[in-house]
Design an enzyme around this catalytic site. Structure first.
Site, PDB file in Angstrom:
ATOM      1  N   GLU A 177       0.786  -1.250   0.000  1.00  0.00           N
ATOM      2  CA  GLU A 177       0.000   0.000   0.000  1.00  0.00           C
ATOM      3  C   GLU A 177       0.814   1.294   0.000  1.00  0.00           C
ATOM      4  O   GLU A 177       0.615   2.148   0.858  1.00  0.00           O
ATOM      5  CB  GLU A 177      -0.954  -0.011   1.206  1.00  0.00           C
ATOM      6  CG  GLU A 177      -1.879  -1.205   1.201  1.00  0.00           C
ATOM      7  CD  GLU A 177      -2.835  -1.241   2.398  1.00  0.00           C
ATOM      8  OE1 GLU A 177      -2.714  -0.406   3.296  1.00  0.00           O
ATOM      9  OE2 GLU A 177      -3.699  -2.130   2.410  1.00  0.00           O
ATOM     10  N   GLU A 229      -6.097 -11.198  -0.732  1.00  0.00           N
ATOM     11  CA  GLU A 229      -7.065 -10.621   0.216  1.00  0.00           C
ATOM     12  C   GLU A 229      -8.460 -10.529  -0.383  1.00  0.00           C
ATOM     13  O   GLU A 229      -9.131  -9.502  -0.299  1.00  0.00           O
ATOM     14  CB  GLU A 229      -6.581  -9.233   0.672  1.00  0.00           C
ATOM     15  CG  GLU A 229      -5.148  -9.271   1.186  1.00  0.00           C
ATOM     16  CD  GLU A 229      -4.663  -7.955   1.777  1.00  0.00           C
ATOM     17  OE1 GLU A 229      -5.506  -7.124   2.152  1.00  0.00           O
ATOM     18  OE2 GLU A 229      -3.435  -7.785   1.886  1.00  0.00           O
TER      19      GLU A 229
HETATM   20  C1  XIL Z   1      -6.545  -6.409   8.250  1.00  0.00           C
HETATM   21  C2  XIL Z   1      -6.898  -7.625   9.114  1.00  0.00           C
HETATM   22  O1  XIL Z   1      -7.788  -8.449   8.400  1.00  0.00           O
HETATM   23  C3  XIL Z   1      -7.519  -7.174  10.409  1.00  0.00           C
HETATM   24  O2  XIL Z   1      -7.686  -8.293  11.283  1.00  0.00           O
HETATM   25  C4  XIL Z   1      -6.655  -6.104  11.088  1.00  0.00           C
HETATM   26  O3  XIL Z   1      -7.310  -5.622  12.221  1.00  0.00           O
HETATM   27  C5  XIL Z   1      -6.364  -4.967  10.138  1.00  0.00           C
HETATM   28  O4  XIL Z   1      -5.773  -5.480   8.953  1.00  0.00           O
HETATM   29  N1  XIL Z   1      -4.957  -4.597   3.735  1.00  0.00           N
HETATM   30  C6  XIL Z   1      -4.008  -5.478   4.186  1.00  0.00           C
HETATM   31  C7  XIL Z   1      -4.340  -6.403   5.298  1.00  0.00           C
HETATM   32  O5  XIL Z   1      -2.927  -5.582   3.585  1.00  0.00           O
HETATM   33  O6  XIL Z   1      -3.221  -6.696   6.081  1.00  0.00           O
HETATM   34  C8  XIL Z   1      -5.448  -5.847   6.173  1.00  0.00           C
HETATM   35  O7  XIL Z   1      -5.800  -6.856   7.122  1.00  0.00           O
HETATM   36  C9  XIL Z   1      -6.634  -5.459   5.318  1.00  0.00           C
HETATM   37  C10 XIL Z   1      -6.256  -4.380   4.313  1.00  0.00           C
END
Ligand code: XIL
Length: 371
Positions: A156, A261
């Site tokens: 990111e 994700e």
């Molecule tokens: C999120 C997790 O799912 C949550 O449990 C945590 O509280 C916050 O982070 N982008 C990413 C992930 O790269 O690491 C994030 O994961 C969601 C957005």
């Protein structure tokens, strides 16, 4: 005698059911296409969420830790590393022959407070920050050398308009922090795959900048193997065509695409698909319409949306290295709390009773269709 026959039949039935299960698993269906993975939460990693673990081992061929490999957990204090959870996560993957992904080395979120400041609370110099990045990356990547097969090296760093996020990494080191991170990772494990990972990575200006970063690193002999497209999507956004164009563009730049994700929220979104974890909005009842279950028509829409995405992935299977779900069952999804806290969402492939939703079988069937 009768009892033996009955027992025999029962054993047969049970083993048939087991065979059926393996026969129809996602990992088997996608075996010759790409890895199909899931994120793992702490209860899953620690073995206390047995039902999810059964799903993970029977359905998925790749895993990534949802949280425990982020820098605030791995190095809460400078030089004091905590590896217990990450070690268990990697051991789980090895035991089950999975393609293990490390998430994530350099990210502005979920990062320990000390990372950018000196003992007086002032920004550290470029040299000190480089040293800290190098030490973090080297310590973590070396520990799992040859075992973690791919790393989200930077997460990111680019905004939707193609500019760099004004994080402390950028403020102190400028654009160079990205190539530096990749170089440190490559030195620590020359054989691990290295990825740039981000959300909304289909916005045209963002695609352009990410491709420039990829090309720049490649021209300097710094390895980058893939771009991770976080796929925290909704029913309406993004358009499939814009998502597809991004896949094709990244592949043309000479990198693989990881669909990372992934989950499809069934709820209304206060804004498109931003996944910036610090942006949250206040709870409003109208933003949480399906606390008692998804209405049929929304279920259908949600299912079709999954099938559209998977059709696209299969169409571009030569460009895709991995599709990773952001979790196993609906009740564990971070989407119940993001971007609005305390909602009931239905974004994943397995329901609140650990049952595969009908869409799983339909996704499996897609792999059997002629292209
Ligand atoms: C999120 C997790 O799912 C949550 O449990 C945590 O509280 C916050 O982070 N982008 C990413 C992930 O790269 O690491 C994030 O994961 C969601 C957005």
């Amino acid at each position: 005698m009768k009892r033996i026959i009955v027992l025999g039949l029962m054993t047969l039935a049970v083993s048939n059911a087991a065979a059926q299960k393996t026969e129809n698993s996602l990992k088997k269906a996608f075996k010759d296409k790409f890895y199909i993975g899931t994120a793992m939460s702490l209860p899953q990693i620690n073995g206390t969420d047995v039902k999810s673990d059964q799903i993970i081992t029977s359905q998925f061929s790749s895993i990534v830790a949802e949280n425990c490999m982020k820098s605030m957990f791995l190095q809460p204090q400078e030089g004091k590393f905590f590896f217990d959870d990450a070690d268990r996560f990697v051991a789980f993957g090895e035991k089950n022959n999975m393609f293990i992904i490390g998430h994530t080395l350099i990210w502005h979120s979920q990062l320990p407070k000390w990372f950018f400041v000196d003992k007086d609370g002032k920004n550290v110099s470029a040299e000190v920050l480089k040293q800290r990045m190098k030490n973090h990356i080297n310590t973590v990547v070396s520990r799992y050398k040859g075992r973690v097969k791919g790393w989200d090296v930077v997460n990111e760093a680019i905004m939707e308009d193609g500019t760099y996020r004004k994080s402390k990494f950028y403020e102190i080191l400028g654009e160079e922090f990205i190539p530096l991170a990749f170089q440190y990772a490559q030195e620590a494990d020359p054989n691990a795959e290295l990825y740039y990972n981000d959300y909304n990575e289909w916005f045209p200006e963002k695609v352009k900048t990410v491709i420039n970063i990829v090309k720049n690193m490649k021209s300097r002999g710094i390895r980058v193997d893939g771009v991770g497209m976080q796929t925290h999507v909704g029913l309406d956004t993004p358009k499939l065509e814009e998502y597809e164009k991004a896949i094709v563009d990244y592949a043309s730049a000479g990198v693989k695409v990881n669909v990372t994700e992934m989950e499809i929220s069934a709820l209304p979104s206060p804004w498109g698909t931003s996944a910036n974890v610090s942006d949250t909005v206040e709870y409003q009842a109208k933003m949480n319409p399906y606390t008692k279950g998804l209405p049929q028509n929304v279920q259908k829409e949600w299912e079709n949306r999954y099938l559209d995405f998977f059709r696209l992935f299969i169409k571009h299977e030569d460009k895709i290295r991995r599709v990773t779900m952001w979790g196993v069952t609906d009740n564990q999804s971070w989407k119940n709390d993001f971007p609005v806290k305390g909602r009931t969402d239905y974004p994943l492939l397995f329901d609140r009773n650990f049952k595969a939703k009908p869409v799983v079988e339909k996704i499996i069937q897609l792999t059997k269709e002629k292209k």
